[in-house]
Design an enzyme around this catalytic site. Structure first.
Site, short mmCIF file in Angstrom:
data_model
loop_
_atom_site.label_atom_id
_atom_site.label_comp_id
_atom_site.label_asym_id
_atom_site.label_seq_id
_atom_site.Cartn_x
_atom_site.Cartn_y
_atom_site.Cartn_z
CD GLU A 194 -3.43 0.32 2.27
OE1 GLU A 194 -2.87 -0.16 2.06
OE2 GLU A 194 -4.30 1.84 1.80
CD GLU A 217 -4.64 -0.80 8.91
OE1 GLU A 217 -4.09 -1.58 9.09
OE2 GLU A 217 -5.32 -0.37 8.18
C1 BGC Z 1 -5.19 2.37 4.46
C2 BGC Z 1 -5.70 3.23 5.75
C3 BGC Z 1 -7.23 5.32 5.10
C4 BGC Z 1 -7.75 3.98 4.37
C5 BGC Z 1 -9.02 4.34 4.05
C6 BGC Z 1 -6.50 1.75 4.84
O1 BGC Z 1 -5.98 0.58 3.28
O2 BGC Z 1 -4.20 1.84 4.75
O3 BGC Z 1 -4.99 4.27 6.58
O4 BGC Z 1 -7.57 5.16 6.22
O5 BGC Z 1 -7.56 2.57 3.42
O6 BGC Z 1 -10.06 3.51 3.32
#
Ligand code: BGC
Length: 898
Positions: A468, A743
């Site tokens: 990501e 997270e």
């Molecule tokens: C990210 C997050 C983000 C989210 C929003 C995730 O894949 O890691 O940081 O807030 O997507 O959809």
């Protein structure tokens, strides 16, 4: 008074800037209290010798009566590409006395016009997507090195490159250039290569990897100016550099490289001396089978832009704390810290020995690495020995987020010296420090700083490890403030706002990620960081450039949202208060999602639409756009009214569901009527208590929860939430071994969304600075020219001291309090040319008792009034649990006694 620390375009002596009218800033130093600048003068010249004679051939601002010392626009003779200027400044103090002239600083412009670029983009005729490419070209210097006045290389390589001259890497930068949308902008670096040149034959070289781009390509141009006034340009037009040998290109030991997957390096394929003219050029490495003539390739569509932010560097190294052998010949190193970068491998092995390094944040029960949460990212580096004694290697075109490194194929038993952790990220300056008597909070603060800095790679990423690593805007809406307290992100965030702008479409819609690679366009309206970050740049650094440059983009986004709204309500939402504790989650397809079930998306979207309109109105006022200031102010009022109509529940006397997120968000944004506020706050407190003083919020509202509780008189409860160690809490993460902030609130090694290094969740750090130490921005200020120091105290038994400092554009602010028996000491530093409202806390047990306050030993406050005037302090008032003084610059030591 002295004028010090001169900056141009917010950098010291920048090389290769783009602004034709650069902005100047400086700091002032003065030991006297209450000092201000009353006037300034700036001189800009083409030569430092001219400045010494007082001759400013480019610009003499004259004496300007002004207190401004930040973001002052150049207004002199037209500046051209590559122009180098020298400048100095002086100021007049509060008494009207001039300072001496500052030291001389410099700035140099880059290649401003597209036509300045004579070099083409070059690549390999066979493309070679996946392998690292080696480029090189000979060029001749027919004058002695001593006659070189200035030598610059202007270089861009996509996706990532390293530039060399005569076998030496020309900078200490890594992972250059910072990622952008290459169809909009490609960043180039201006490199001073003077010290690397030699008379006669020289070689320029570059190693180029894929990065975020694809097949490697290079654009490099060298300019050398001689002391006799002549100059020469070596441009890559593939007929050769300045008539010399053509740029050649070949493959080499980097047989695979990918940001997510890692790098494979076969040292047997090295070509020692590939760009060293001392190595005989005709035999060996110049042989046909190694090099082919580089061919012109399609140029990226984007314009060339001078890299406007700090480079990435290896900023720190870590030695493993342990290496274990969980399976035969499988060794796992523990770096002791979740870190971002790579390892430098040290190995001695027979030719062809292959060492595989697998990076991970988690371990399996058997002690091997668990890469499950990295999703499709392989995060694996491979090194193949050439068999030449001790070999050392680190990758160039990948980076990993990891605490553990699994080594397979390492010959023998590796000692701790087999690996050196290289922490690599954008080399931004540290801005703040926070420390207190509570060890848990200190560990949270350290984790927050590791988390923020580990996610700065030319842009602010969401996470550094899985497939990501995107610049998610929703996270930044809350991440930004803590980030700016900890790091100087003035330039990095300025660059990223341009990335967002690049992703904005003709309708005005912005993307969820910038550069736009994931998510939707239009973005979820919670991405209001597009306006908030520039506002923070203004408040924190006095940066007026970003607001001025992107105002039309901000306006287009708010206008776009208006087209999607109906009667002031903005109904669309994708993420809202994302990632709350799992019990709060919406269930879809039989499983929980990261979307909150109890915090309505439309409530969040509408609240941010209000917030954005208000920010836009304030920015319009700063830019002198009166009509806009009025129109967006009026829009904000309409949205607020609509919010109150749509989301107020008159029976429950709450907004939305009345959960913590709805209450805290409504109060933080100022969306409740005055008469509703107490009810909403009571509901918030009740909800926290019903959850045994734990939070139920996600990435956005966790920030607002702490801030609102402290701001409305329940700092004790905010402190309780912040210091929990049971689920869900930050302390729970630390109790489970976290060294960076996760997270999710849950402790899981799940494959989908369980990053262990996610700055959206480390927003508490701003609360440390703003409430525990009390350093706060005041309304209608710029660059902290007027600020508050208002420490919030908790029960004596829990906390006995807290201190913080913040390097602002005006100088360092300090706030440090300490409680000892019945005595409270508060040390405050107020930079020159600023003023502060300093609130000295009255410990709660004595809130109503007559408090007396001494400052640097002198009685200042007694029996509810000023006891005696003290230099620097201009006003005082009793203010609930505090006595508040207005103070000019200087260091103050307050002591309260009873
Ligand atoms: C990210 C997050 C983000 C989210 C929003 C995730 O894949 O890691 O940081 O807030 O997507 O959809």
């Amino acid at each position: 008074m002295n004028v010090i620390d001169l900056r141009c375009e917010y950098a010291r002596n920048p090389l290769g800037i783009e602004a034709r009218a650069p902005r100047f800033s400086w700091m002032l130093e003065d030991n006297r209290r209450g000092q201000t600048q009353t006037a300034y003068q700036i001189l800009v010249a083409s030569d430092p010798a001219k400045l010494a004679e007082g001759r400013a051939d480019k610009w003499d601002s004259g004496k300007v009566l002004s207190t401004e010392q930040v973001s002052i626009l150049y207004n002199g003779a037209t500046l051209v590409s590559r122009e180098r200027c020298y400048w100095q400044a002086r100021a007049w103090d509060g008494e009207g006395a001039p300072t001496g002239w500052s030291e001389v600083a410099s700035f140099e412009l880059g290649l401003l016009d597209p036509s300045d670029w004579q070099s083409l983009w070059l690549g390999h005729p066979a493309g070679f997507n996946g392998q690292g490419l080696y480029f090189r070209a000979f060029f001749n210097l027919d004058k002695p090195v001593a006659r070189v006045a200035r030598a610059r290389a202007y270089v861009a390589g996509l996706g990532l490159y390293e530039f060399y001259v005569n076998g030496v890497k020309a900078t200490d930068h890594v992972l250059e250039p910072a990622q952008t949308d290459y169809a909009s902008r490609v960043l180039y670096t201006t490199i001073d290569i003077g010290a690397l040149l030699r008379e006669g034959r020289n070689i320029a070289g570059a190693i180029v990897g894929n990065g975020w781009h694809g097949a490697p390509k290079l654009r490099a141009q060298i300019h050398i100016d001689f002391t006799d006034g002549t100059s020469v340009v070596y441009a890559a037009q593939n007929t050769g550099m300045g008539g010399g040998t053509s740029w050649m290109v070949g493959t080499g030991p980097i047989v695979a490289n990918a940001i997510y997957d890692g790098e494979t390096y076969d040292a047997r394929l090295e070509r020692a001396g590939w760009c060293d003219p001392a190595v005989e050029p005709i035999s060996g490495y110049n042989r046909k089978e190694f090099w082919v003539v580089a061919v012109p390739v399609d140029a990226p569509a984007g314009r060339m832009q001078a890299q406007p932010l700090e480079p990435m560097r290896v900023v720190q190294t870590l030695t493993p704390v342990a290496i274990r052998e969980p399976a035969p010949h499988v060794h796992v190193a523990d770096m002791g810290q979740n870190m971002v970068g790579w390892v430098r491998l040290r190995v001695q092995g027979a030719r062809g020995t292959t060492v595989t390094l697998r990076f991970a944040e988690n371990l399996n029960d058997d002690g091997t690495v668990d890469q499950g949460n990295l999703r499709s990212a392989a995060c694996t580096d491979v090194y193949i020995c050439k068999g030449a004694g001790v070999e050392e290697w680190a990758p160039r075109f990948t980076y990993h987020g990891f605490r553990y490194v699994q080594m397979e194929g390492y010959p023998g038993a590796p000692g701790l010296e087999a690996l050196l952790g290289c922490v690599a990220h954008s080399d931004v300056a540290t801005r703040g420090q926070f420390e207190c008597s509570d060890d848990l909070l200190n560990r949270m603060q350290r984790a927050a700083v590791w988390t923020e800095t580990g996610n700065l790679h030319g842009l602010p990423t969401d996470c550094p490890q899985r497939d990501e690593r995107m610049g998610w805007l929703n996270d930044m809406t809350v991440r930004a403030e803590a980030a700016h307290y900890n790091c100087d992100l003035n330039r990095l965030h300025g660059k990223w706002i341009a990335d967002i702008h690049d992703g904005q479409d003709a309708r005005g819609a912005i993307p969820d990620t910038a550069p736009y690679r994931m998510g939707s366009r239009p973005a979820d309206p919670v991405t209001m960081c597009y306006l908030l970050v520039p506002w923070l740049l203004y408040q924190h650094y006095g940066n007026t450039a970003v607001i001025a440059e992107h105002y039309e983009g901000f306006k287009a986004w708010v206008d776009y949202l208006t087209t999607r709204s109906s009667d002031g309500i903005l109904p669309f939402s994708y993420y809202g208060d994302w990632s709350p504790p799992i019990a709060e989650a919406t269930v879809r397809d039989g499983g929980p999602t990261p979307i909150s079930a109890h915090t309505p998306g439309a409530l969040m979207s509408t609240g941010y639409y209000y917030f954005g309109s208000k920010l836009l109105s304030q920015m319009a006022a700063i830019l002198g756009k009166r009509d806009d200031a009025f129109a967006y102010g009026a829009l904000a009022s309409r949205i607020r009214g609509a919010y109150q109509q749509a989301f107020w529940d008159d029976v429950k006397r709450v907004y939305g569901s009345g959960n913590q997120a709805c209450c805290a968000f409504t109060l933080y944004m100022g969306l409740a009527t005055e008469e509703q506020q107490a009810a909403v706050f009571d509901a918030l407190v009740r909800d926290v208590e019903a959850h045994d003083d734990h939070l139920t919020t996600g990435n956005l509202c966790s920030k607002y929860l702490l801030e609102v509780l402290s701001a409305h008189g329940r700092h004790d409860l905010a402190y309780r939430i912040a210091t929990q160690t049971t689920y869900p809490s930050w302390g729970f993460m630390l109790a489970n071994g976290a060294t960076t902030i996760w997270e999710r609130w849950e402790n899981s090694k799940d494959t989908s969304m369980h990053s262990k290094n996610h700055p959206m969740m480390s927003t508490f750090s701003a609360w440390f600075y703003r409430y525990l130490a009390g350093i706060q921005v005041m309304p209608n200020t710029i660059g902290f020219n007027h600020f508050a120091v208002k420490p919030h105290l908790v029960d004596m038994s829990e906390m006995t001291h807290a201190s913080a400092s913040l390097e602002t554009v005006h100088g360092r602010i300090e706030s440090a309090w300490q409680r000892d028996g019945d005595e409270l000491r508060l040390h405050v530093r107020v930079p020159v040319n600023t003023t502060a409202r300093i609130s000295v806390p009255k410990p709660s047990t004595h809130a109503d008792a007559g408090v007396s306050i001494r400052e640097s030993g002198q009685l200042l406050w007694d029996k509810g009034a000023i006891a005696a005037p003290i230099t620097g302090i201009t006003a005082a008032e009793e203010d609930g649990a505090w006595v508040t003084f207005t103070a000019g610059s200087g260091e103050y030591d307050f002591v309260t006694t009873y």
